[in-house]
Design a protein around this motif. Structure first.
Motif, short mmCIF file in Angstrom:
data_model
loop_
_atom_site.label_atom_id
_atom_site.label_comp_id
_atom_site.label_asym_id
_atom_site.label_seq_id
_atom_site.Cartn_x
_atom_site.Cartn_y
_atom_site.Cartn_z
N TYR A 92 20.61 21.21 -15.72
CA TYR A 92 20.00 21.14 -14.40
C TYR A 92 19.36 22.49 -14.07
O TYR A 92 19.84 23.54 -14.53
CB TYR A 92 21.05 20.77 -13.35
CG TYR A 92 21.44 19.32 -13.38
CD1 TYR A 92 20.59 18.35 -12.84
CD2 TYR A 92 22.65 18.91 -13.95
CE1 TYR A 92 20.94 17.01 -12.86
CE2 TYR A 92 23.01 17.57 -13.98
CZ TYR A 92 22.15 16.62 -13.44
OH TYR A 92 22.49 15.30 -13.47
N PRO A 93 18.29 22.48 -13.25
CA PRO A 93 17.57 23.72 -12.94
C PRO A 93 18.21 24.55 -11.83
O PRO A 93 17.52 25.11 -10.99
CB PRO A 93 16.18 23.21 -12.54
CG PRO A 93 16.45 21.89 -11.93
CD PRO A 93 17.59 21.29 -12.72
N PHE A 94 19.53 24.59 -11.82
CA PHE A 94 20.24 25.51 -10.94
C PHE A 94 21.47 25.99 -11.68
O PHE A 94 22.07 25.26 -12.47
CB PHE A 94 20.62 24.87 -9.59
CG PHE A 94 21.37 23.58 -9.69
CD1 PHE A 94 22.75 23.56 -9.78
CD2 PHE A 94 20.69 22.36 -9.69
CE1 PHE A 94 23.45 22.37 -9.86
CE2 PHE A 94 21.38 21.16 -9.77
CZ PHE A 94 22.76 21.17 -9.86
N VAL A 95 21.83 27.25 -11.47
CA VAL A 95 22.96 27.85 -12.18
C VAL A 95 23.85 28.58 -11.18
O VAL A 95 23.42 28.93 -10.07
CB VAL A 95 22.50 28.84 -13.28
CG1 VAL A 95 21.64 28.13 -14.32
CG2 VAL A 95 21.74 30.02 -12.68
N PHE A 96 25.10 28.81 -11.60
CA PHE A 96 26.05 29.53 -10.76
C PHE A 96 26.51 30.79 -11.49
O PHE A 96 26.79 30.76 -12.69
CB PHE A 96 27.28 28.66 -10.47
CG PHE A 96 26.98 27.45 -9.65
CD1 PHE A 96 26.99 27.51 -8.27
CD2 PHE A 96 26.68 26.24 -10.26
CE1 PHE A 96 26.72 26.39 -7.50
CE2 PHE A 96 26.39 25.11 -9.51
CZ PHE A 96 26.42 25.19 -8.12
N TYR A 105 16.04 17.78 -8.19
CA TYR A 105 15.52 19.08 -7.75
C TYR A 105 14.77 19.81 -8.88
O TYR A 105 15.20 19.83 -10.03
CB TYR A 105 16.66 19.96 -7.26
CG TYR A 105 16.22 21.39 -7.07
CD1 TYR A 105 15.37 21.72 -6.01
CD2 TYR A 105 16.59 22.39 -7.97
CE1 TYR A 105 14.91 23.03 -5.85
CE2 TYR A 105 16.15 23.69 -7.81
CZ TYR A 105 15.31 24.01 -6.76
OH TYR A 105 14.86 25.28 -6.61
N LYS A 106 13.65 20.43 -8.49
CA LYS A 106 12.90 21.32 -9.37
C LYS A 106 12.53 22.55 -8.54
O LYS A 106 12.11 22.43 -7.38
CB LYS A 106 11.61 20.65 -9.87
CG LYS A 106 11.83 19.41 -10.74
CD LYS A 106 12.36 19.79 -12.10
CE LYS A 106 12.37 18.58 -13.05
NZ LYS A 106 13.21 17.48 -12.55
N PRO A 107 12.66 23.76 -9.11
CA PRO A 107 12.31 24.98 -8.36
C PRO A 107 10.86 24.97 -7.90
O PRO A 107 9.98 24.43 -8.59
CB PRO A 107 12.58 26.10 -9.36
CG PRO A 107 13.60 25.54 -10.30
CD PRO A 107 13.26 24.08 -10.41
N ALA A 108 10.60 25.59 -6.75
CA ALA A 108 9.26 25.58 -6.15
C ALA A 108 8.26 26.40 -6.96
O ALA A 108 7.06 26.18 -6.87
CB ALA A 108 9.34 26.11 -4.72
N LYS A 109 8.74 27.32 -7.75
CA LYS A 109 7.86 28.20 -8.52
C LYS A 109 8.01 27.90 -10.01
O LYS A 109 9.11 27.88 -10.54
CB LYS A 109 8.22 29.66 -8.23
CG LYS A 109 7.21 30.67 -8.78
CD LYS A 109 7.61 32.09 -8.38
CE LYS A 109 6.61 33.09 -8.91
NZ LYS A 109 7.00 34.48 -8.59
N ARG A 110 6.89 27.69 -10.68
CA ARG A 110 6.91 27.23 -12.07
C ARG A 110 7.58 28.21 -13.03
O ARG A 110 8.27 27.80 -13.95
CB ARG A 110 5.48 26.95 -12.55
CG ARG A 110 4.86 25.69 -11.93
CD ARG A 110 3.50 25.42 -12.54
NE ARG A 110 2.90 24.22 -11.96
CZ ARG A 110 1.71 23.76 -12.31
NH1 ARG A 110 0.99 24.42 -13.21
NH2 ARG A 110 1.24 22.67 -11.75
N ASN A 111 7.35 29.52 -12.83
CA ASN A 111 7.92 30.47 -13.79
C ASN A 111 9.38 30.79 -13.50
O ASN A 111 9.99 31.59 -14.19
CB ASN A 111 7.09 31.75 -13.83
CG ASN A 111 7.21 32.56 -12.55
OD1 ASN A 111 7.37 31.99 -11.48
ND2 ASN A 111 7.14 33.88 -12.67
N ILE A 112 9.97 30.18 -12.46
CA ILE A 112 11.41 30.29 -12.24
C ILE A 112 12.05 29.02 -12.80
O ILE A 112 11.84 27.92 -12.29
CB ILE A 112 11.73 30.45 -10.75
CG1 ILE A 112 11.21 31.81 -10.25
CG2 ILE A 112 13.23 30.35 -10.50
CD1 ILE A 112 11.50 32.11 -8.79
N LYS A 113 12.81 29.18 -13.86
CA LYS A 113 13.38 28.03 -14.56
C LYS A 113 14.57 27.43 -13.81
O LYS A 113 14.85 26.24 -13.93
CB LYS A 113 13.83 28.44 -15.97
CG LYS A 113 12.68 28.91 -16.86
CD LYS A 113 13.20 29.35 -18.21
CE LYS A 113 12.06 29.87 -19.09
NZ LYS A 113 12.57 30.36 -20.40
#
Length: 306
Positions: A110-114, A38-46
């Motif tokens: 990973y490009p998701f956080v909790f 997974y990679k976020p859809a928007k580049r400036n959102i890490k």
């Protein structure tokens, strides 16, 4: 008072011949790879930010730990969790938990956080203030903020972020409930409803995870594969859905890692089955942010040309 009687006993749970929901079996590797890629859809959102909230002892911190264990393929405990049942929240501070990739010099995340927060408690002067959850959703709460049950964070406080970025804001809101909780008080439901209304106003997608399914139902304790054949679990999730207003297809039963010291496929299956839509819902929201920003820019260009 509340949605379940405090005297509710561990039930008899007949097994259905056919599951009431399609069973998520055999796709662990594919779903895990989907999450890893997974990679976020928007580049400036890490990173995609997931905010967990719910009653005390529902298993918010334990879910974060379970995801970490699955993603790292080893025992790992990033979020402090209590093994003692209590009516008071163990989590006191606002903290972001990242899932590590690799070790040493090759360590990444990973490009998701909790984000874990204090539990929602009964009464007006205990547990997290609903206003603090709302501020967190908008990105105004800084790391390390210590929750005050009697007074929410306010502008001017050192932990108040005046100009949050899109990266600071919450992209998916997850309600965590325990299947073996004897009762959810009306005041707790009212606080949670207030949070949900704000999330809806902000357009933030919402879902729920139901923990402790093994200790709530004898059939799921025997075999987690019975979770979608258990009439008790079906009824419990319907009651939760009615009480908190989240559709059944956005609710996912899980068993957190608790006593296990090695990975178990059935535990992984249910957690990954909840994690994948969590990421999908949040990414849809991020993509909507992209589209809205493009529309705003185009509208600004049109206005300047008039």
């Amino acid at each position: 008072m509340g949605i379940f009687s405090s005297k509710e006993k561990r039930p008899e749970s007949p097994i259905l011949n056919e599951p009431w929901r399609e069973e998520p079996l055999g796709n662990n590797e594919d779903d895990l790879q989907y999450v890893k890629d997974y990679k976020p859809a928007k580049r400036n959102i890490k990173h995609l930010r997931v905010l967990l909230y719910g009653p005390v002892g529902a298993g918010k911190s334990s879910f974060i730990n379970s995801v970490n264990i699955i993603m790292q393929r080893r025992n790992a405990i990033p979020a402090a969790a209590s093994a003692i049942t209590s009516d008071k929240s163990f989590t006191k501070k606002y903290q972001t938990h990242r899932i590590q990739i690799g070790r040493g010099d090759n360590k990444k995340f990973y490009p998701f956080v909790f984000n874990d927060i204090m539990g929602v408690e009964n009464g007006m002067d205990s547990g997290v203030c609903p206003e603090d959850i709302k501020l967190a959703m908008k990105g105004h709460v800084k790391e390390g903020y210590k929750f005050n049950p009697v007074a929410p964070l306010s502008e001017g406080d050192q932990y108040y972020k005046n100009k949050p970025s899109e990266d600071d804001k919450v992209h998916v809101l997850v309600c965590v409930l325990s299947a073996n909780a004897p009762e959810i008080k009306d005041s707790v439901l009212q606080k949670m409803s207030s949070v949900r209304e704000t999330a809806a106003d902000l357009g933030i997608p919402q879902m729920a995870i139901i923990t402790n399914i093994d200790t709530a139902c004898p059939e799921t304790e025997k075999d987690l594969k019975n979770v979608y054949r258990s009439t008790y679990m079906q009824d419990k999730m319907k009651k939760f859905s009615s009480a908190i207003g989240i559709p059944l297809n956005c609710m996912f039963p899980v068993k957190n890692y608790s006593y296990e010291t090695r990975l178990k496929d059935d535990v992984d299956t249910l957690i990954i089955s909840a994690l994948r839509p969590m990421i999908d819902f949040g990414d849809d929201f991020i993509e909507n942010i992209v589209e809205q920003n493009v529309e705003e820019v185009n509208q600004g260009i049109e206005d300047e040309g008039r």
